[in-house]
Every structure is written in structure tokens, then in C-alpha cells.
Design a protein around this motif. Structure first.
Motif, PDB file in Angstrom:
ATOM      1  N   ILE A 136      83.126  72.539  41.984  1.00 47.55           N
ATOM      2  CA  ILE A 136      84.025  72.703  40.877  1.00 47.55           C
ATOM      3  C   ILE A 136      83.586  73.865  39.900  1.00 47.55           C
ATOM      4  O   ILE A 136      82.927  73.677  39.002  1.00 47.55           O
ATOM      5  CB  ILE A 136      84.254  71.528  40.125  1.00 47.55           C
TER       6      ILE A 136
ATOM      7  N   ASP B 240      87.785  77.045  38.112  1.00 47.35           N
ATOM      8  CA  ASP B 240      89.038  76.150  38.165  1.00 47.35           C
ATOM      9  C   ASP B 240      89.543  75.712  36.821  1.00 47.35           C
ATOM     10  O   ASP B 240      88.888  75.598  35.772  1.00 47.35           O
ATOM     11  CB  ASP B 240      88.229  75.013  38.992  1.00 47.35           C
TER      12      ASP B 240
ATOM     13  N   PHE C 188      91.192  73.235  35.758  1.00 47.54           N
ATOM     14  CA  PHE C 188      90.817  71.927  35.442  1.00 47.54           C
ATOM     15  C   PHE C 188      89.285  71.368  35.601  1.00 47.54           C
ATOM     16  O   PHE C 188      89.240  70.220  35.685  1.00 47.54           O
ATOM     17  CB  PHE C 188      91.805  70.900  36.149  1.00 47.54           C
ATOM     18  N   CYS C 189      88.438  72.500  35.602  1.00 49.22           N
ATOM     19  CA  CYS C 189      87.071  72.077  35.919  1.00 49.22           C
ATOM     20  C   CYS C 189      86.464  71.204  34.863  1.00 49.22           C
ATOM     21  O   CYS C 189      85.595  70.071  35.413  1.00 49.22           O
ATOM     22  CB  CYS C 189      86.207  73.396  35.932  1.00 49.22           C
TER      23      CYS C 189
ATOM     24  N   LYS D 292      87.879  67.739  35.931  1.00 51.64           N
ATOM     25  CA  LYS D 292      87.547  67.414  37.356  1.00 51.64           C
ATOM     26  C   LYS D 292      85.765  67.065  37.413  1.00 51.64           C
ATOM     27  O   LYS D 292      85.505  66.045  38.233  1.00 51.64           O
ATOM     28  CB  LYS D 292      87.629  68.563  38.165  1.00 51.64           C
ATOM     29  N   ARG D 293      85.182  67.782  36.739  1.00 48.73           N
ATOM     30  CA  ARG D 293      83.777  67.497  36.789  1.00 48.73           C
ATOM     31  C   ARG D 293      83.424  66.299  35.978  1.00 48.73           C
ATOM     32  O   ARG D 293      82.586  65.387  36.619  1.00 48.73           O
ATOM     33  CB  ARG D 293      82.965  68.636  35.921  1.00 48.73           C
TER      34      ARG D 293
ATOM     35  N   LEU E 213      85.504  63.692  35.852  1.00 51.99           N
ATOM     36  CA  LEU E 213      86.015  62.461  36.827  1.00 51.99           C
ATOM     37  C   LEU E 213      84.853  62.273  38.049  1.00 51.99           C
ATOM     38  O   LEU E 213      84.586  61.326  38.469  1.00 51.99           O
ATOM     39  CB  LEU E 213      87.266  62.875  37.412  1.00 51.99           C
ATOM     40  N   LEU E 214      84.429  63.431  38.565  1.00 55.76           N
ATOM     41  CA  LEU E 214      83.432  63.420  39.722  1.00 55.76           C
ATOM     42  C   LEU E 214      82.182  62.654  39.195  1.00 55.76           C
ATOM     43  O   LEU E 214      81.762  61.814  39.968  1.00 55.76           O
ATOM     44  CB  LEU E 214      83.163  64.692  40.240  1.00 55.76           C
TER      45      LEU E 214
END
Length: 183
Positions: free
Chosen positions: A86, A90, A92-93, A96-97, A99-100
């Protein structure tokens, strides 16, 4: 003069030996978290007039081993891979980060913690199942509450080479919580 020399040498270690440095700091801070838990528990017992146990050096050693061989290396590689999976390009990084980390890494890492501690305590599968049933979900919910704001900052604003150290500083108190929860 000696202090400056030490700082110069220590300042080079994270760049020269990143995994080793992160592993050692993780081991030390994990052990300190366990010791903090023991000290707080002893104070609570003493305040209530209950007998106080001696410091459990074996417990602190288990936490040091976990930090040295699991927390340091696994966290190092996780943060490195997150940069690849990610990238900051990106759009939405940030989301996303987070959430990951919170939905994939945190539950898995907590499961590994319970499993490795069970092995280091030389306990069987039945004990592992009991600990998981009794406290995993509680610990995971607390993890999400406590770690989410810190990890938001860590994975989005702290340079990747310092993320393990940043997380270790929070983990000092987190391991104190886990040590008291797992008893």
C-alpha cells in the motif's frame, strides 16, 4: 565525550543492523512490560494486605524471548511489506493501511502471542484453548481500542525505519496489560 560516542554508535545500529536492533529493543521493552505488570500487581496486593510474590524472572524472560524472536522481526517485515503493498501514492492508503493493521495483523499477531507464550510456559493445548476462550476476545477488543490511534499515527506519519521503535514504546504498557490479563 563518552556519551557522544555511544550516541554515534547507537545511532548507526538501526541503519547497519535494522532487524537486530529492532529485535533487541523489542525484547528489552517486552520484558520491561512484564516487569511493570508484576510491580503494579505487587503494589496492589500490598495495598490490600495480601502477600506479595517475588518478581517472576522467568515470566520477564519469556516476554524478552517473544520480543526478541517474534515482535522485532515480524513487525519489521510487516511494516516493510505494508510500504510495498500500500504505497503512499494510493489515494486511500491511510484507510487501507489502518484496516490491514487492525483487521488482519492485530488479530493474527495476538493469536501468535498467545500461542508462543503457551509454548514458552510449557503448557499443553488444553491450557492454550482455555486462555484463548477466557481472554483472547477481551484482549483483541482492548487492542483495537488502545492501539488504533497509535497505529494510525505510526503507519501513516512515522518513517518506516522508526515504526517498530514507536510501537515498542506503546507495547511497553500493552505487554503489562497482557501479562496481567493472561494470569
Amino acid at each position: 565525550m563518552i556519551f557522544r560516542s555511544c550516541l554515534r554508535v547507537c545511532g548507526c545500529l538501526p541503519h547497519k543492523y535494522p532487524i537486530l536492533t529492532k529485535s533487541i529493543t523489542s525484547g528489552i521493552l517486552s520484558a520491561l512490560g512484564n516487569l511493570l505488570s508484576q510491580v503494579l500487581e505487587a503494589r496492589k496486593k500490598a495495598k490490600n494486605g495480601a502477600p506479595v510474590n517475588e518478581i517472576d524472572t522467568a515470566g520477564a524472560t519469556r516476554y524478552a524471548i517473544y520480543g526478541l524472536f517474534i515482535t522485532g522481526p515480524v513487525s519489521h517485515y510487516f511494516y516493510q511489506l505494508m510500504e510495498l503493498w500500500i504505497p503512499t501514492t494510493d489515494p486511500f492508503c491511510i484507510v487501507k493501511r489502518l484496516l490491514l493493521d487492525r483487521l488482519i495483523f492485530a488479530p493474527g499477531f495476538l493469536l501468535i502471542f498467545y500461542f508462543v507464550m503457551n509454548i514458552l510456559e510449557a503448557k499443553g493445548w488444553g491450557d492454550f484453548e482455555k486462555k484463548m476462550t477466557a481472554s483472547y476476545w477481551t484482549a483483541l477488543k482492548m487492542n483495537w481500542k488502545v492501539w488504533t490511534p497509535f497505529q494510525f499515527i505510526n503507519i501513516n506519519f512515522v518513517p518506516v525505519q522508526f515504526r517498530v521503535l514507536f510501537a515498542n514504546m506503546v507495547a511497553l504498557f500493552w505487554y503489562a496489560y497482557l501479562a496481567s490479563l493472561r494470569k
